[in-house]
Every structure is written in structure tokens, then in C-alpha cells.
Design a protein around this motif. Structure first.
Motif, PDB file in Angstrom:
ATOM      1  N   LEU A 101      35.456  40.086  45.626  1.00  0.00           N
ATOM      2  CA  LEU A 101      34.720  40.461  44.416  1.00  0.00           C
ATOM      3  C   LEU A 101      33.526  39.538  44.193  1.00  0.00           C
ATOM      4  CD1 LEU A 101      37.715  41.249  42.041  1.00  0.00           C
ATOM      5  CD2 LEU A 101      35.929  42.875  42.718  1.00  0.00           C
ATOM      6  N   ALA A 102      33.724  38.238  44.451  1.00  0.00           N
ATOM      7  CA  ALA A 102      32.611  37.290  44.318  1.00  0.00           C
ATOM      8  C   ALA A 102      31.492  37.650  45.284  1.00  0.00           C
ATOM      9  CB  ALA A 102      33.101  35.866  44.566  1.00  0.00           C
ATOM     10  N   THR A 275      41.540  46.679  48.348  1.00  0.00           N
ATOM     11  CA  THR A 275      40.389  47.577  48.197  1.00  0.00           C
ATOM     12  C   THR A 275      40.515  48.467  46.965  1.00  0.00           C
ATOM     13  OG1 THR A 275      41.409  49.168  49.727  1.00  0.00           O
ATOM     14  CG2 THR A 275      39.837  47.597  50.651  1.00  0.00           C
ATOM     15  N   THR A 276      41.732  48.901  46.635  1.00  0.00           N
ATOM     16  CA  THR A 276      41.905  49.764  45.464  1.00  0.00           C
ATOM     17  C   THR A 276      41.675  48.987  44.176  1.00  0.00           C
ATOM     18  OG1 THR A 276      43.506  51.146  46.649  1.00  0.00           O
ATOM     19  CG2 THR A 276      43.486  51.315  44.253  1.00  0.00           C
ATOM     20  N   LEU A 277      42.306  47.830  44.038  1.00  0.00           N
ATOM     21  CA  LEU A 277      42.128  47.022  42.832  1.00  0.00           C
ATOM     22  C   LEU A 277      40.674  46.577  42.683  1.00  0.00           C
ATOM     23  CD1 LEU A 277      45.388  44.934  43.216  1.00  0.00           C
ATOM     24  CD2 LEU A 277      44.884  46.412  41.257  1.00  0.00           C
ATOM     25  N   GLY A 278      40.075  46.134  43.785  1.00  0.00           N
ATOM     26  CA  GLY A 278      38.678  45.725  43.744  1.00  0.00           C
ATOM     27  C   GLY A 278      37.757  46.871  43.383  1.00  0.00           C
ATOM     28  N   ALA A 279      38.039  48.063  43.932  1.00  0.00           N
ATOM     29  CA  ALA A 279      37.211  49.235  43.647  1.00  0.00           C
ATOM     30  C   ALA A 279      37.253  49.612  42.173  1.00  0.00           C
ATOM     31  CB  ALA A 279      37.682  50.414  44.500  1.00  0.00           C
ATOM     32  N   VAL A 280      38.427  49.505  41.555  1.00  0.00           N
ATOM     33  CA  VAL A 280      38.550  49.820  40.129  1.00  0.00           C
ATOM     34  C   VAL A 280      37.654  48.897  39.307  1.00  0.00           C
ATOM     35  CG1 VAL A 280      40.126  49.803  38.164  1.00  0.00           C
ATOM     36  CG2 VAL A 280      40.859  50.815  40.320  1.00  0.00           C
ATOM     37  N   LEU A 281      37.648  47.611  39.633  1.00  0.00           N
ATOM     38  CA  LEU A 281      36.807  46.662  38.890  1.00  0.00           C
ATOM     39  C   LEU A 281      35.323  46.932  39.129  1.00  0.00           C
ATOM     40  CD1 LEU A 281      38.830  43.351  39.323  1.00  0.00           C
ATOM     41  CD2 LEU A 281      38.430  44.603  37.195  1.00  0.00           C
ATOM     42  N   LEU A 282      34.934  47.241  40.361  1.00  0.00           N
ATOM     43  CA  LEU A 282      33.526  47.553  40.634  1.00  0.00           C
ATOM     44  C   LEU A 282      33.103  48.827  39.905  1.00  0.00           C
ATOM     45  CD1 LEU A 282      33.149  46.694  44.441  1.00  0.00           C
ATOM     46  CD2 LEU A 282      32.571  45.280  42.453  1.00  0.00           C
ATOM     47  N   LEU A 283      34.024  49.779  39.792  1.00  0.00           N
ATOM     48  CA  LEU A 283      33.736  51.006  39.034  1.00  0.00           C
ATOM     49  C   LEU A 283      33.530  50.688  37.560  1.00  0.00           C
ATOM     50  CD1 LEU A 283      33.566  54.130  38.850  1.00  0.00           C
ATOM     51  CD2 LEU A 283      36.064  54.146  38.600  1.00  0.00           C
ATOM     52  N   MET A 284      34.416  49.863  36.983  1.00  0.00           N
ATOM     53  CA  MET A 284      34.323  49.566  35.550  1.00  0.00           C
ATOM     54  C   MET A 284      33.106  48.704  35.205  1.00  0.00           C
ATOM     55  SD  MET A 284      38.190  49.163  34.031  1.00  0.00           S
ATOM     56  CE  MET A 284      38.716  47.789  35.041  1.00  0.00           C
ATOM     57  N   THR A 285      32.626  47.899  36.165  1.00  0.00           N
ATOM     58  CA  THR A 285      31.448  47.081  35.913  1.00  0.00           C
ATOM     59  C   THR A 285      30.152  47.807  36.270  1.00  0.00           C
ATOM     60  OG1 THR A 285      31.637  46.075  38.114  1.00  0.00           O
ATOM     61  CG2 THR A 285      32.663  44.901  36.269  1.00  0.00           C
ATOM     62  N   GLN A 287      29.171  48.705  39.242  1.00  0.00           N
ATOM     63  CA  GLN A 287      28.632  48.341  40.553  1.00  0.00           C
ATOM     64  C   GLN A 287      29.025  49.338  41.635  1.00  0.00           C
ATOM     65  OE1 GLN A 287      28.412  43.804  41.193  1.00  0.00           O
ATOM     66  NE2 GLN A 287      30.141  44.084  39.796  1.00  0.00           N
ATOM     67  N   ALA A 288      29.814  50.331  41.249  1.00  0.00           N
ATOM     68  CA  ALA A 288      30.160  51.438  42.147  1.00  0.00           C
ATOM     69  C   ALA A 288      30.207  52.704  41.307  1.00  0.00           C
ATOM     70  CB  ALA A 288      31.507  51.194  42.826  1.00  0.00           C
ATOM     71  N   SER A 289      29.747  53.803  41.881  1.00  0.00           N
ATOM     72  CA  SER A 289      29.705  55.063  41.136  1.00  0.00           C
ATOM     73  C   SER A 289      31.054  55.766  41.117  1.00  0.00           C
ATOM     74  CB  SER A 289      28.649  55.989  41.736  1.00  0.00           C
ATOM     75  OG  SER A 289      28.927  56.237  43.116  1.00  0.00           O
ATOM     76  N   ASP A 290      31.885  55.458  42.110  1.00  0.00           N
ATOM     77  CA  ASP A 290      33.232  56.025  42.154  1.00  0.00           C
ATOM     78  C   ASP A 290      34.123  55.097  42.975  1.00  0.00           C
ATOM     79  OD1 ASP A 290      32.663  56.544  44.879  1.00  0.00           O
ATOM     80  OD2 ASP A 290      31.963  58.577  44.416  1.00  0.00           O
ATOM     81  N   LEU A 291      35.406  55.427  43.034  1.00  0.00           N
ATOM     82  CA  LEU A 291      36.359  54.558  43.729  1.00  0.00           C
ATOM     83  C   LEU A 291      36.072  54.473  45.225  1.00  0.00           C
ATOM     84  CD1 LEU A 291      39.716  55.518  41.963  1.00  0.00           C
ATOM     85  CD2 LEU A 291      38.435  53.386  41.741  1.00  0.00           C
ATOM     86  N   SER A 292      35.623  55.558  45.805  1.00  0.00           N
ATOM     87  CA  SER A 292      35.325  55.562  47.239  1.00  0.00           C
ATOM     88  C   SER A 292      34.220  54.554  47.554  1.00  0.00           C
ATOM     89  CB  SER A 292      34.909  56.965  47.680  1.00  0.00           C
ATOM     90  OG  SER A 292      34.563  56.972  49.048  1.00  0.00           O
ATOM     91  N   GLU A 293      33.180  54.537  46.750  1.00  0.00           N
ATOM     92  CA  GLU A 293      32.095  53.580  46.967  1.00  0.00           C
ATOM     93  C   GLU A 293      32.584  52.154  46.719  1.00  0.00           C
ATOM     94  OE1 GLU A 293      27.561  52.531  45.403  1.00  0.00           O
ATOM     95  OE2 GLU A 293      28.701  54.150  44.450  1.00  0.00           O
ATOM     96  N   GLY A 294      33.439  51.987  45.709  1.00  0.00           N
ATOM     97  CA  GLY A 294      33.980  50.665  45.416  1.00  0.00           C
ATOM     98  C   GLY A 294      34.811  50.124  46.568  1.00  0.00           C
ATOM     99  N   ARG A 295      35.660  50.970  47.145  1.00  0.00           N
ATOM    100  CA  ARG A 295      36.473  50.557  48.301  1.00  0.00           C
ATOM    101  C   ARG A 295      35.566  50.165  49.469  1.00  0.00           C
ATOM    102  NH1 ARG A 295      39.703  55.156  46.699  1.00  0.00           N
ATOM    103  NH2 ARG A 295      41.723  54.476  45.858  1.00  0.00           N
ATOM    104  N   LYS A 296      34.487  50.935  49.646  1.00  0.00           N
ATOM    105  CA  LYS A 296      33.563  50.646  50.739  1.00  0.00           C
ATOM    106  C   LYS A 296      32.914  49.273  50.546  1.00  0.00           C
ATOM    107  CE  LYS A 296      29.472  52.506  53.085  1.00  0.00           C
ATOM    108  NZ  LYS A 296      28.420  53.570  53.071  1.00  0.00           N
ATOM    109  N   HIS A 297      32.503  48.959  49.316  1.00  0.00           N
ATOM    110  CA  HIS A 297      31.888  47.657  49.036  1.00  0.00           C
ATOM    111  C   HIS A 297      32.858  46.508  49.327  1.00  0.00           C
ATOM    112  CE1 HIS A 297      28.327  49.442  47.616  1.00  0.00           C
ATOM    113  NE2 HIS A 297      28.655  49.647  46.349  1.00  0.00           N
TER     114      HIS A 297
END
Length: 450
Positions: A101-102, A275-285, A287-297
Motif C-alpha cells: 500500500l505504501a 490483493t483483495t484487502l489492498g484493492a478495497v482500500l485503494l477503491l475507497m481512497t 486510487q482505483a476505479s474498481d476492485l480489479s484495478e486495485g488488485r492490479k496495482h
């Protein structure tokens, strides 16, 4: 204002405590103007009678405000995030997710805990690294976040001091499983971190506090409601906790597995959670438009070794010698030249041909606890080198006599009864069942804020 015995009686009799009542109780706990037996009595009254939503929210707010509340630079607005797990066997998710995440631009002031009973503690794992200092002041935490982006630390003396008192007494009074007390303990600390977003990994299953999905979902929803009422965007995943997360259980062994994951060689179930937990946080902040993009990041942060670089920087910022941190993060690390290796190892063998249908994580963790990997009471020391490595996977077809578990232990050696318990934890069958196939995927449900 009622006196403490009156407050205990009021809750004992099933009445709803007012905001002033709860404030008076927490103030008395914080200032130590209350007898320990009275605190225990109130905990038991809450366990027996429960709390309505407004009581739980007030209890959480009062505990959060019992000490320091962190503040962050304005430019970090919307970036300060954290996660919390309700506990598991082999759960080293934080060690991989915080630096990932950092690397994605978040600020992660992760305040973690120690293990108790069969559940491992993130702080115990990190302290197996020579020099790692989990004790950091609020000023040091700010500095580490500024330079690195993540830290994993213990609760400071002035952060939610009321929780320090109540947490130690909950085990002694058998009130650990009280939903209001669980909620207030978790979220008062997260609230004091002044988070923008929080994701909860709520476990259910044989090796979890809550054994069934519905009970875990009730806990998750209650935590989300209070978290969101505190102004923290709060989401949750519900994940299965029957076996182990990854292949390793035990402090030093889990650090090694986390480092392997940061080097791109993480087991699938561990990386699914990361990747799932991280994607949820990127979505809520945002920094990702959806969970798929968050997992990719998150996956890219790991694959590029940017997350590994953050972990190395975090180790150095928290007291690990630069040479040690660099060696642990190098591609050809001899981990045991740095981390303590147990005096003895032994391998258990499969009793017959078959397909691996299940491994009881609770049994495994219970034996390891007794061998020194965990603690039975707060403050007890742990042996960082004690642990176990799974040598087989769910669904794998094995022959009789194949090693399935490598046990790392010190003196005394495991007893015959403990060996028998471990052998019974392995379940073999003729064909992989649908249930076994489902266990390959840990995440069962996702709850996002409304």
C-alpha cells in the motif's frame, strides 16, 4: 452522575447506559479511580446484557478519546489507511500488504498486537527480526510515515489507555467474545489513528473466534457501522479460517514466507488476501476505479519489488541495521544466517495414500502454542524459532510415507500425544471434494460501505 456500583447494577439489570454513564466508567478506568473487581464486573455485565448500537458507539468514542489522537499533514488527506484482522493461523498478511500500500502512495500507520492463545501476533513476528523496534512515539511514527509510507508498531502508552486496561481483563474475566467489547477495542485504536479508510478481515471457521459465516457477518456489519459513524470509511471481507494462511506458522517462519511473497513467490491464498484487502482500500481512497484495478496495482507493487523496497526501508526506520535489512531483502538470502533457527526439526509422514482434503489449523496452532510459538497469557514470552511448514497442499494426491509437515522445535521435544494430534489434523480421502475445492479460495464475501 451515578457511582460506579450503580453503573454496574444498571447494566447488570439490562438498562441502557447513557453517554454520561459510559464516559464516567471509561474515565474511571483511565484514571485508575476504579477497583479492578469493579471493572471486571462491568465487563461481565456488558457480556451478559449486551449493548445497543448507540452504547457501543459511545463506548468506542470514549475509549478512543481516553488518550492521544493522532493528527496528520493536510496533504495526506484521503490517504491514511489501515486494516485489521480478527486473527488467524499463519496470518502474515500485514507484513506484505502494508509495504504494498505504501508503494501505491498510501500512508499506513499500522498499530498491531501480540498473539494470544492459538492466534499469532504481527508484533511477535516482526520482533524475530534482530533490531526491529515496535515501540515508536507519535513523533517517530509521523517521521517514518513521511519517509517510508508505512510502519507497524505497538500501541503507545498514551494511545487508547483505557483499552490497555480492559483488554488485559477481558481474557481474565472470560469476556473476550463480547461483540460490543470487541468492536470498541478494535475501532477505538483505529479511530485514534485518524484513518480515512479501514478494511476489516473478519474470519470465520474452525480456527476463528466465530465459527460460522452468519456470526462473522454480524460482527463485520457491527464493526462497519461503528467505524463509519466515527467518520472512517470502513469495509470488510469475510474469509475462511479453517486451515492455515500460506504454508508457514510460527514467528520467524512467517517472516521468511512474507519476504518470499514480497519477492514474488507468495502462496496463492496469502496473495489473494493481500490483493483483495489492498484493492478495497485503494477503491475507497479513489486510487482505483474498481476492485480489479486495485488488485492490479497491489500485484504490480509486489512484482516490481517496490513493496519489498518499502519493507526494507521500514525495517531500517524501525531499528534494523541497514546491512541486516538489505541481506533479508536480497534475492539469495540465507535467512537463517540472520533469523534464529530452531535447534530441532522433524518431518511427519502421511499415514496412507490419498488426496489432502483438509488440515486442521486450530490443532496445529494449539500444539505450536504449547511448544512455545504462542502464549497462554498476556506478557508471556514466545520462542520465535518454533513453528511448522506445510509440505503438502489441499487437493494434492500423496503416497504413504511422504513428508507432509516439518516441525521446528526447541527442548523439550513434542510429546507422543502432540504428534498424534498433528497426525489427526491431516485429513486424507480418495477424491478432492467440492468443499475442499472451495477452501482454495479464502475470501467468501465482501461488504463495502453504503
Amino acid at each position: 452522575m451515578l457511582l460506579i456500583p450503580d453503573l454496574i447494577k444498571k447494566k447488570r439489570d439490562g438498562a441502557v447506559l447513557s453517554d454520561e454513564d459510559i464516559g464516567a466508567f471509561i474515565q474511571a478506568v483511565t484514571k485508575k479511580n476504579i477497583q479492578e473487581c469493579q471493572t471486571g464486573a462491568m465487563l461481565m455485565a456488558i457480556w451478559q446484557k449486551g449493548m445497543v448500537a448507540t452504547e457501543t458507539e459511545t463506548l468506542t468514542r470514549e475509549m478512543m478519546s481516553s488518550g492521544d489522537v493522532m493528527s496528520w499533514p493536510t496533504e495526506w488527506a484521503g490517504l491514511v489507511v489501515d486494516k485489521h484482522s480478527t486473527g488467524g493461523v499463519g496470518d502474515k498478511v500485514s507484513l506484505v500488504m502494508a509495504p504494498a500500500l505504501a508503494a501505491c502512495g498510501c500512508k499506513v500507520p499500522m498499530i498491531s498486537g501480540r498473539g494470544l492463545a492459538h492466534t499469532g501476533g504481527t508484533l511477535d513476528k516482526l520482533e524475530s527480526i534482530p533490531g526491529f523496534n515496535i515501540h515508536q512515539s507519535a513523533e517517530q511514527i509521523l517521521q517514518i510515515l513521511s519517509s517510508v509510507g508505512c510502519c507497524i508498531v505497538g500501541q503507545t502508552e498514551m494511545l487508547v489507555p483505557a483499552d490497555r486496561v480492559l483488554y488485559s481483563l477481558r481474557d481474565a474475566t472470560s469476556t473476550v467474545d463480547s461483540l460490543p467489547l470487541i468492536t470498541a477495542s478494535i475501532l477505538s485504536k483505529k479511530g485514534a489513528e485518524s484513518l480515512f479508510a479501514l478494511v476489516l478481515d473478519v474470519k470465520f471457521g474452525r480456527a476463528a473466534l466465530y465459527k460460522d459465516l452468519d456470526s462473522a457477518k454480524e460482527l463485520a456489519q457491527g464493526l462497519m457501522d461503528v467505524g463509519n459513524s466515527l467518520g472512517i470509511r470502513t469495509a470488510a471481507i469475510l474469509s475462511s479460517m479453517d486451515g492455515t494462511i500460506g504454508r508457514c506458522v510460527g514467528n520467524s517462519l512467517e517472516v521468511i514466507e512474507a519476504l518470499q511473497a514480497l519477492k514474488g513467490n507468495g502462496p496463492e491464498d496469502l496473495m489473494e488476501l493481500v490483493t483483495t484487502l489492498g484493492a478495497v482500500l485503494l477503491l475507497m481512497t479513489g486510487q482505483a476505479s474498481d476492485l480489479s484495478e486495485g488488485r492490479k496495482h497491489i500485484s504490480e507493487a509486489v512484482a516490481s519489488r517496490r513493496a519489498l523496497s518499502k519493507f526494507q526501508a521500514m525495517m531500517e526506520a524501525q531499528g534494523v541495521a541497514a546491512e541486516t535489512a538489505r541481506a533479508l531483502c536480497s534475492p539469495d538470502t540465507d535467512y537463517y544466517s540472520i533469523l534464529h533457527k530452531s535447534a530441532h526439526q522433524t518431518e511427519l509422514q502421511t499415514p496412507e495414500d490419498g488426496v489432502v482434503l483438509d488440515v486442521d489449523g486450530l490443532v496445529l496452532a494449539g500444539v505450536l502454542q504449547k511448544l512455545g510459538a504462542g502464549r497462554s497469557k498476556v506478557g508471556e514470552a514466545v520462542n520465535h524459532s518454533v513453528g511448522a511448514e506445510m509440505l503438502v497442499s489441499l487437493g494434492q494426491r500423496v503416497r504413504k510415507g511422504v513428508p507432509w509437515l516439518r516441525l521446528h522445535y526447541e527442548d523439550p521435544a513434542p510429546t507422543l500425544d502432540q504428534i498424534n494430534q498433528l497426525q489427526k489434523a491431516l485429513v486424507l480421502g480418495t477424491n478432492e471434494s467440492t468443499e475442499t475445492q472451495q477452501k482454495h479460495t479464502l475470501v467468501r464475501e465482501l461488504l463495502l460501505p453504503r
